[in-house]
Design an enzyme around this catalytic site. Structure first.
Site, mmCIF file in Angstrom:
data_model
loop_
_atom_site.group_PDB
_atom_site.id
_atom_site.type_symbol
_atom_site.label_atom_id
_atom_site.label_comp_id
_atom_site.label_asym_id
_atom_site.label_seq_id
_atom_site.Cartn_x
_atom_site.Cartn_y
_atom_site.Cartn_z
ATOM 1 N N SER A 96 24.177 6.462 19.964
ATOM 2 C CA SER A 96 25.811 6.983 19.401
ATOM 3 C C SER A 96 26.616 7.103 20.988
ATOM 4 O O SER A 96 26.684 6.510 21.947
ATOM 5 C CB SER A 96 26.260 7.073 18.097
ATOM 6 O OG SER A 96 27.378 7.280 17.549
ATOM 7 N N ASN A 120 21.823 2.086 19.434
ATOM 8 C CA ASN A 120 23.279 1.936 18.605
ATOM 9 C C ASN A 120 24.128 2.617 19.394
ATOM 10 O O ASN A 120 25.305 3.240 18.988
ATOM 11 C CB ASN A 120 22.181 2.963 17.844
ATOM 12 C CG ASN A 120 21.758 2.655 16.341
ATOM 13 O OD1 ASN A 120 20.327 2.972 16.647
ATOM 14 N ND2 ASN A 120 21.292 1.954 15.713
ATOM 15 N N HIS A 239 23.012 2.620 11.836
ATOM 16 C CA HIS A 239 23.006 3.864 12.626
ATOM 17 C C HIS A 239 22.613 4.725 12.994
ATOM 18 O O HIS A 239 22.022 4.856 14.433
ATOM 19 C CB HIS A 239 24.541 4.540 12.042
ATOM 20 C CG HIS A 239 24.960 4.815 13.811
ATOM 21 N ND1 HIS A 239 25.195 3.848 14.910
ATOM 22 C CD2 HIS A 239 25.452 6.027 14.226
ATOM 23 C CE1 HIS A 239 25.572 4.613 15.507
ATOM 24 N NE2 HIS A 239 26.067 5.675 15.279
#
Length: 264
Positions: A96, A120, A239
């Site tokens: 992320s 992700n 996620h």
């Protein structure tokens, strides 16, 4: 697994978890989390690598960056981490926000990175998605840190154990560190987007097919830009795929690491 504090050249502290021996693998987590978010991968990869998971600035036991920091400042911080470790070029994986940092470092300092994995990650959000994430950043900056909405996006049915673990980290995160990192994350999806073709080392780009923000289309686009890019989309996950599908993620990371070793 050992926890210790690394001192950077500017004197700031970085908390890290270390396990295993061999070529260095550096792991950077996402906003609101901490090094322990890589728990399954630390355990599974330490038999073949020197695994180092760090707390991002302002998270866990790591000192924050100066006020107003944006993505390039986090990338500079990551370069300091690698240089302070003094282990030579590392294999680098980020999740992320960590993926934005990892991608940026591979672009800016290829001398420090022998392979990069983006889990992700986000890439050129739509105008609607950008507006939503910027609104969320503003909420967090004002202290409105409701965690149920992001948790609902990140996890699906059957993910309760991982969801509860992540919820605990989000509840304990330093508010200022969280807000600063989220603002950099909200504004960072296009900072290095045009330069991913400069990544010449082995590149793994991975997401879950149910990740509405780090979409399979983004994953395919990022992988296609780099000469050694490879896209992986894991079915049935969202996620936090490294926690909800740890075996599948670890398998792909081992394949990627083997490629980095073959080219060393």
């Amino acid at each position: 697994m050992m926890s210790r504090t690394l001192r950077l050249s500017d004197g700031s502290a970085v908390r890290l978890l270390e396990a295993g021996s061999g070529a260095a693998l550096l792991l950077i987590h996402g906003v609101g989390l901490r090094a322990e978010a890589w728990g399954p991968q630390i355990g599974a990869l330490a038999d073949t690598a020197h695994v180092i998971a760090v707390d991002m600035p302002g998270h866990g036991g790591s000192d924050p960056l100066p006020e107003g920091a944006r993505l390039p400042d986090y990338v500079s911080w990551a370069a300091q981490v690698v240089e302070s470790l003094a282990l030579g070029p590392v294999a680098l994986a980020g999740h992320s926000m960590g993926a934005l940092i990892a991608g940026g470092l591979a672009v800016e300092r290829p001398d420090l990175v022998r392979g990069v994995a983006l889990l992700n990650g986000v890439h050129r959000r739509s105008p609607e998605a950008r507006a939503a994430v910027e609104a969320r950043a503003t909420e967090i900056a004002t202290g409105a840190n409701g965690i149920e909405v992001p948790l609902a996006r990140w996890f699906g049915p059957g993910d309760e154990a991982a969801r509860d673990q992540v919820a605990g980290w989000l509840r304990r995160v330093d508010a200022a560190g969280y807000a600063a990192a989220y603002r950099a994350f909200a504004e960072g999806d296009d900072v290095y987007a045009d330069r991913l073709s400069a990544i010449r080392c082995p590149l793994l780009v991975l997401t879950g097919d149910g990740d509405a923000n780090s979409t399979p289309a983004m994953t395919e686009a990022m992988a296609a830009m780099a000469p050694q890019g490879r896209a992986v989309v894991i079915a049935g996950h969202r996620h936090m795929v490294n926690l909800t599908a740890p075996e599948a993620v670890t398998t792909e990371m081992k394949r990627w690491l083997a490629t980095t070793e073959a080219q060393a």
